[in-house]
Design an enzyme around this catalytic site. Structure first.
Site, PDB file in Angstrom:
ATOM      1  N   LYS A  73     -21.135   1.843  14.328  1.00 27.10           N
ATOM      2  CA  LYS A  73     -22.282   2.181  15.162  1.00 27.10           C
ATOM      3  C   LYS A  73     -23.447   1.491  14.489  1.00 27.10           C
ATOM      4  O   LYS A  73     -23.876   1.567  13.673  1.00 27.10           O
ATOM      5  CB  LYS A  73     -22.424   3.681  14.813  1.00 27.10           C
ATOM      6  N   GLU A 128     -25.017   3.716   0.756  1.00 27.60           N
ATOM      7  CA  GLU A 128     -25.899   2.638   0.258  1.00 27.60           C
ATOM      8  C   GLU A 128     -27.100   3.054   0.879  1.00 27.60           C
ATOM      9  O   GLU A 128     -27.603   2.801   1.964  1.00 27.60           O
ATOM     10  CB  GLU A 128     -25.278   1.053   0.686  1.00 27.60           C
ATOM     11  N   GLU A 134     -40.242   4.761  -0.944  1.00 24.79           N
ATOM     12  CA  GLU A 134     -39.811   3.453  -0.164  1.00 24.79           C
ATOM     13  C   GLU A 134     -41.035   2.780   0.753  1.00 24.79           C
ATOM     14  O   GLU A 134     -41.280   3.768   1.650  1.00 24.79           O
ATOM     15  CB  GLU A 134     -38.537   3.233   0.302  1.00 24.79           C
ATOM     16  N   CYS A 154     -33.376  -3.620   1.143  1.00 23.79           N
ATOM     17  CA  CYS A 154     -33.121  -2.623   0.379  1.00 23.79           C
ATOM     18  C   CYS A 154     -33.554  -2.967  -1.199  1.00 23.79           C
ATOM     19  O   CYS A 154     -34.161  -2.175  -1.789  1.00 23.79           O
ATOM     20  CB  CYS A 154     -31.854  -1.867   0.412  1.00 23.79           C
TER      21      CYS A 154
HETATM   22  P1  NAD Z   1     -31.749   4.617   9.292  1.00 28.09           P
HETATM   23  O1  NAD Z   1     -31.263   5.890   8.170  1.00 28.09           O
HETATM   24  O2  NAD Z   1     -32.864   5.195  10.030  1.00 28.09           O
HETATM   25  O3  NAD Z   1     -30.461   4.441  10.120  1.00 28.09           O
HETATM   26  C1  NAD Z   1     -29.229   3.797   9.808  1.00 28.09           C
HETATM   27  C2  NAD Z   1     -28.231   3.923  10.577  1.00 28.09           C
HETATM   28  O4  NAD Z   1     -27.899   5.322  10.723  1.00 28.09           O
HETATM   29  C3  NAD Z   1     -28.666   3.613  12.061  1.00 28.09           C
HETATM   30  O5  NAD Z   1     -27.663   3.009  12.707  1.00 28.09           O
HETATM   31  C4  NAD Z   1     -29.176   4.840  12.736  1.00 28.09           C
HETATM   32  O6  NAD Z   1     -28.637   4.791  14.232  1.00 28.09           O
HETATM   33  C5  NAD Z   1     -28.128   5.729  12.139  1.00 28.09           C
HETATM   34  N1  NAD Z   1     -28.264   7.377  12.047  1.00 28.09           N
HETATM   35  C6  NAD Z   1     -29.697   7.713  12.263  1.00 28.09           C
HETATM   36  N2  NAD Z   1     -29.613   9.053  12.244  1.00 28.09           N
HETATM   37  C7  NAD Z   1     -28.399   9.334  12.171  1.00 28.09           C
HETATM   38  C8  NAD Z   1     -27.571  10.860  11.690  1.00 28.09           C
HETATM   39  N3  NAD Z   1     -28.194  11.846  11.829  1.00 28.09           N
HETATM   40  N4  NAD Z   1     -26.302  10.731  11.632  1.00 28.09           N
HETATM   41  C9  NAD Z   1     -25.593   9.411  11.612  1.00 28.09           C
HETATM   42  N5  NAD Z   1     -26.233   8.309  11.929  1.00 28.09           N
HETATM   43  C10 NAD Z   1     -27.682   8.352  11.902  1.00 28.09           C
HETATM   44  O7  NAD Z   1     -32.076   3.397   8.353  1.00 28.09           O
HETATM   45  P2  NAD Z   1     -32.828   2.111   8.916  1.00 28.09           P
HETATM   46  O8  NAD Z   1     -34.408   2.269   9.172  1.00 28.09           O
HETATM   47  O9  NAD Z   1     -31.908   1.532   9.833  1.00 28.09           O
HETATM   48  O10 NAD Z   1     -32.645   0.979   7.562  1.00 28.09           O
HETATM   49  C11 NAD Z   1     -33.546   1.072   6.489  1.00 28.09           C
HETATM   50  C12 NAD Z   1     -33.101   1.730   5.293  1.00 28.09           C
HETATM   51  O11 NAD Z   1     -31.719   1.250   4.941  1.00 28.09           O
HETATM   52  C13 NAD Z   1     -34.101   1.630   4.265  1.00 28.09           C
HETATM   53  O12 NAD Z   1     -34.107   2.863   3.711  1.00 28.09           O
HETATM   54  C14 NAD Z   1     -32.951   0.674   3.244  1.00 28.09           C
HETATM   55  O13 NAD Z   1     -33.607   0.820   2.006  1.00 28.09           O
HETATM   56  C15 NAD Z   1     -31.611   1.288   3.640  1.00 28.09           C
HETATM   57  N6  NAD Z   1     -30.625   0.206   3.158  1.00 28.09           N
HETATM   58  C16 NAD Z   1     -29.892  -0.081   2.101  1.00 28.09           C
HETATM   59  C17 NAD Z   1     -29.167  -0.698   1.652  1.00 28.09           C
HETATM   60  C18 NAD Z   1     -28.343  -0.697   0.406  1.00 28.09           C
HETATM   61  O14 NAD Z   1     -27.469  -1.554   0.277  1.00 28.09           O
HETATM   62  N7  NAD Z   1     -28.533   0.232  -0.449  1.00 28.09           N
HETATM   63  C19 NAD Z   1     -29.105  -1.787   2.509  1.00 28.09           C
HETATM   64  C20 NAD Z   1     -30.011  -2.003   3.555  1.00 28.09           C
HETATM   65  C21 NAD Z   1     -30.851  -1.052   4.014  1.00 28.09           C
END
Ligand code: NAD
Length: 486
Positions: free
Chosen positions: A171, A244, A375, A278
């Site tokens: 997804k 992650e 963050e 991240c």
């Molecule tokens: P997000 O949590 O908004 O979305 C991530 C994914 O989850 C998307 O595909 C989204 O559609 C999906 N999603 C949203 N709600 C959901 C639910 N209730 N159930 C299942 N899936 C759902 O994050 P984002 O804004 O896309 O990404 C930024 C975040 O990701 C930041 O916090 C960043 O630190 C983190 N990140 C972490 C790493 C790591 O390796 N630790 C790497 C990259 C990004």
């Protein structure tokens, strides 16, 4: 309009609504994708479940060859992927070139690693009994990916998951599904149908994947709040989860550092992908004695950077991904200013289309401010002074997150203190934000304990089974009934 990729075919599925995908540098529409329904997710899961039965039995060498072919196909289409990634995600071309190289190299790395570490034979406790450990795949793995490195973070899940013998339903983020679908067109067509499936959509689509009873494992990269929602659904179902999540990485500069060089390296760590990594440096700690020289150097350097479209070779920093994310930066800067911080450069939304935010340097910050505790995920460099190294370590650890931490020094004693006392999954000394395929990447504390890359990244996608085998099937004296021995 683009379509889901299910069972080796592109299909619009049963979606009744679409999601618009924009270029964040211009706000112009690039394309649309279906808003996947629970039924679409079920179709993809059933295809993956059917494919799993044969995929898990394919020999390791055949699977390795198929994964190398994924890598070869991505290499052959590198330029078009880089361009689409730049349009869809916004970061400058060199950063997207690097992402695509990392993506195909990850498939090569796990193609080979998948041949190893399939279990072990252990000494038995009884004569004639064979004891061994096997590692087996979970089944259908749900891979939920964010937008900031859509291909790289997909590869860090999908390559080890497939190498371990799982099949996947991906997804992608609703903001960057186009490169993921392009990847299906380019790189997955030679795999048996159903081994890789993609359902586009938003959080509701992701949640349907998490809730699906035939998905025993969820590998998720994204925000802490989404991770917590997923955990609350997955935990009662006893699913394996791989998290992650967010970060708030600190960068400690020591007094032996050359201020100009330290300024450049800090700016790189804080501003790559407009601070939307991240592991972006989100807090900088500098000794009081060199604060002025260092801060002046950071401001001069940041002012020299060009904002622009990622496709323009003169661009150093692209836009943010969207208005919601930019508003969070605005909120953090406003909160800091209200609590006594000062902006030395930036702090504004430039007057141009797209979701740009000026690279910003803040001083007089402290840990009462959101910009030092939550963050921010944007192009902000908050600089705080410290008295001594003990205080620098204490400040570094003063966060709920534990993803990465950076240090700039040539003092080996400080290096040792830092990597021993700082609670974070990656410690970078003088070399921020670099990775190594063979080295595990992931976090501690609220970042979640998942690990990607390295042997650990493969191990996450296998579960362990212990087999006891009495080859001669002899009766044992300790079996029931007990009363005959009494
Ligand atoms: P997000 O949590 O908004 O979305 C991530 C994914 O989850 C998307 O595909 C989204 O559609 C999906 N999603 C949203 N709600 C959901 C639910 N209730 N159930 C299942 N899936 C759902 O994050 P984002 O804004 O896309 O990404 C930024 C975040 O990701 C930041 O916090 C960043 O630190 C983190 N990140 C972490 C790493 C790591 O390796 N630790 C790497 C990259 C990004």
């Amino acid at each position: 309009m683009k379509a889901h990729y299910i069972n080796g075919q592109f299909t619009f599925g049963r979606a009744t609504a679409t999601i618009r995908v924009d270029d964040p540098a211009t706000c112009e529409i690039l394309d649309e994708v279906p808003l996947g329904t629970a039924q679409d997710v079920d179709d993809a899961v059933q295809a993956a479940k059917r494919a799993f039965e044969s995929w898990k039995r394919i020999s390791a060498s055949e699977r390795a060859e198929l994964l190398h072919e994924v890598s070869r196909r991505i290499r052959a289409h590198k330029e078009e992927l880089v361009e689409l990634l730049t349009r869809e995600e916004g970061k400058p071309l060199p950063e997207n070139e690097e992402e695509v190289v990392w993506t195909y190299n990850t498939f090569d790395y796990y193609a080979e690693l998948g041949r190893h570490l399939r279990g072990r034979v252990i000494p038995s406790t009884e004569d004639g009994v064979l004891n061994f450990v096997i590692k087996e795949p979970y089944g259908v793995v749900g891979c939920i990916v964010p937008w900031n490195y859509p291909l790289l973070l997909l590869a860090w899940k999908v390559a080890p998951a497939l190498a371990a013998g799982n099949t996947v339903v991906i997804k992608p983020s609703e903001m960057t599904p186009l490169t993921t679908l392009q990847l299906c067109e380019i790189a997955f067509g030679h795999l048996p149908p159903g081994v890789v499936n993609v359902v586009t959509g938003d959080g509701t689509t992701g949640e349907a994947l998490v809730r699906h009873p035939d998905v025993p494992m969820i590998a998720f990269t994204g925000s802490l709040s989404t991770g917590q929602k997923i955990a609350s659904i997955a935990a009662p179902m006893m699913k394996k989860t791989h998290f992650e999540l967010g970060g708030k990485d600190a960068f400690v500069v020591c007094d032996d550092a050359d201020p100009e060089l330290a300024a450049r390296v800090v700016a790189y760590a804080a501003l790559i992908n407009a601070g939307q990594v991240c592991t972006s440096t989100e807090r900088v700690y500098v000794p009081q004695t060199m604060a002025h020289r260092f801060t002046d150097a950071v401001v001069d350097f940041v002012r020299s950077l060009n904002l622009g479209h990622g496709l323009d070779p003169n661009t150093d920093m692209g836009p943010m991904i969207g208005d919601r994310y930019r508003q969070k930066v605005v909120d953090h800067v406003r909160d800091a200013l209200a609590r006594g911080a000062r902006v030395l450069t930036g702090g504004n939304i430039p007057n141009r289309p797209g979701y740009f935010y000026e690279p910003t340097v803040l001083v007089d910050v402290n840990h009462s401010m959101k910009v030092m505790t939550e963050e921010t995920f944007g192009p902000v460099i908050p600089i705080m002074t410290y008295r001594d190294f003990d205080e620098a370590i204490r400040l570094t650890n003063d966060s709920i997150y534990g993803l990465g931490a950076c240090l700039y020094t040539s003092d080996a004693k400080k290096v040792r203190r830092f990597f021993e006392d700082v609670k974070a999954g990656t410690i970078w000394i003088n070399d921020p934000l670099t990775d190594n395929y063979a080295g595990p990447f992931g976090g501690m504390k609220y970042t979640g304990g998942g690990r990607e890359l390295g042997e650990e990244g493969l191990e996450e996608f296998r579960e362990t089974k212990h087999v006891h085998w009495d080859i001669e099937a002899r009766p044992k004296p300790w079996w029931l009934p007990y009363h005959k021995n009494a």
